[in-house]
Write an enzyme that holds these catalytic residues in place. Structure first.
Site, PDB file in Angstrom:
ATOM      1  N   CYS A 144       0.832  -1.203   0.000  1.00 25.31           N
ATOM      2  CA  CYS A 144       0.000   0.000   0.000  1.00 25.31           C
ATOM      3  C   CYS A 144       0.877   1.268   0.000  1.00 25.31           C
ATOM      4  O   CYS A 144       1.584   1.523  -0.951  1.00 25.31           O
ATOM      5  CB  CYS A 144      -0.959  -0.059   1.192  1.00 25.31           C
ATOM      6  SG  CYS A 144      -2.313   1.111   1.156  1.00 25.31           S
ATOM      7  N   HIS A 145       0.831   2.048   1.083  1.00 28.98           N
ATOM      8  CA  HIS A 145       1.647   3.255   1.202  1.00 28.98           C
ATOM      9  C   HIS A 145       3.026   2.973   1.804  1.00 28.98           C
ATOM     10  O   HIS A 145       3.844   3.872   1.944  1.00 28.98           O
ATOM     11  CB  HIS A 145       0.928   4.300   2.067  1.00 28.98           C
ATOM     12  CG  HIS A 145      -0.240   4.946   1.395  1.00 28.98           C
ATOM     13  ND1 HIS A 145      -1.451   4.323   1.237  1.00 28.98           N
ATOM     14  CD2 HIS A 145      -0.383   6.169   0.839  1.00 28.98           C
ATOM     15  CE1 HIS A 145      -2.296   5.129   0.620  1.00 28.98           C
ATOM     16  NE2 HIS A 145      -1.666   6.257   0.359  1.00 28.98           N
TER      17      HIS A 145
END
Length: 185
Positions: free
Chosen positions: A112-113
């Site tokens: 994800c991030h």
């Protein structure tokens, strides 16, 4: 049950605001594969997860970042969430911890991030990667070859886009962690 990771220790670096499912499911998969996992954080005591739209559970910190040594670990997991990697990339000690894994060819898995911390650690140049779509420009500007795929591996670096990708992410993460160090020269 396969014990591909028996005898391996995996660091899971987080700050408050990590996406809960991106820690819980990979951590469980690592442990099922035989690894010992440690939640490492600049925080002491507990860290609080983000669960999609609101605060989630608290998790016990196994080791404070200030006393964690990268040579004690065989691999690194970087869960996502927006807050977590943003805090980590602003923390010089966290960036140095991530950079040490990369510089020593130790496998890293980021979802994800999570790759934000890798950008700050200068660990993405020339690497094929994926992430949450909003990081595409950040990763491209840092020299990564960004692709939109559920999971991407590049010489010990495993990246995925989102919680829906966790099954594929876990499979590749376990494979790369089992392989161990990767020579990137």
């Amino acid at each position: 049950m396969s014990q591909k990771l028996a005898g391996k220790k995996i660091a899971i670096l987080v700050e408050n605001g990590f996406e809960q499912v991106e820690l819980e499911k990979p951590k469980a998969a690592l442990e099922e594969a035989g690894a010992e996992t440690h939640i490492i954080s600049p925080q002491s005591g507990k860290v609080k997860a983000w669960a999609m739209t609101d605060w989630g559970q608290e998790f016990t910190v196994d080791k404070e970042l200030k006393s964690a040594v990268t040579s004690d670990y065989d691999g690194l997991l970087l869960p996502g969430g927006v807050m977590n990697p943003d805090y980590l990339r602003a923390n010089e000690q966290a960036v140095a911890f991530v950079r040490a894994f990369n510089d020593n060819g130790k496998p890293i898995a980021a979802i994800c991030h999570g790759p934000w911390a890798l950008i700050e650690a200068q660990a993405v140049q020339g690497r094929k990667m994926t992430s949450w779509p909003s990081l595409k420009t950040d990763l491209t500007n840092a020299g990564a070859n960004w692709v939109d795929q559920e999971v991407v591996t590049d010489q010990g670096l495993v990246t995925s886009r989102k919680p829906d990708d966790i099954p594929a992410f876990n499979k590749k993460m376990i494979e790369e962690f089992a392989e161990g160090k990767h020579d990137r020269s």
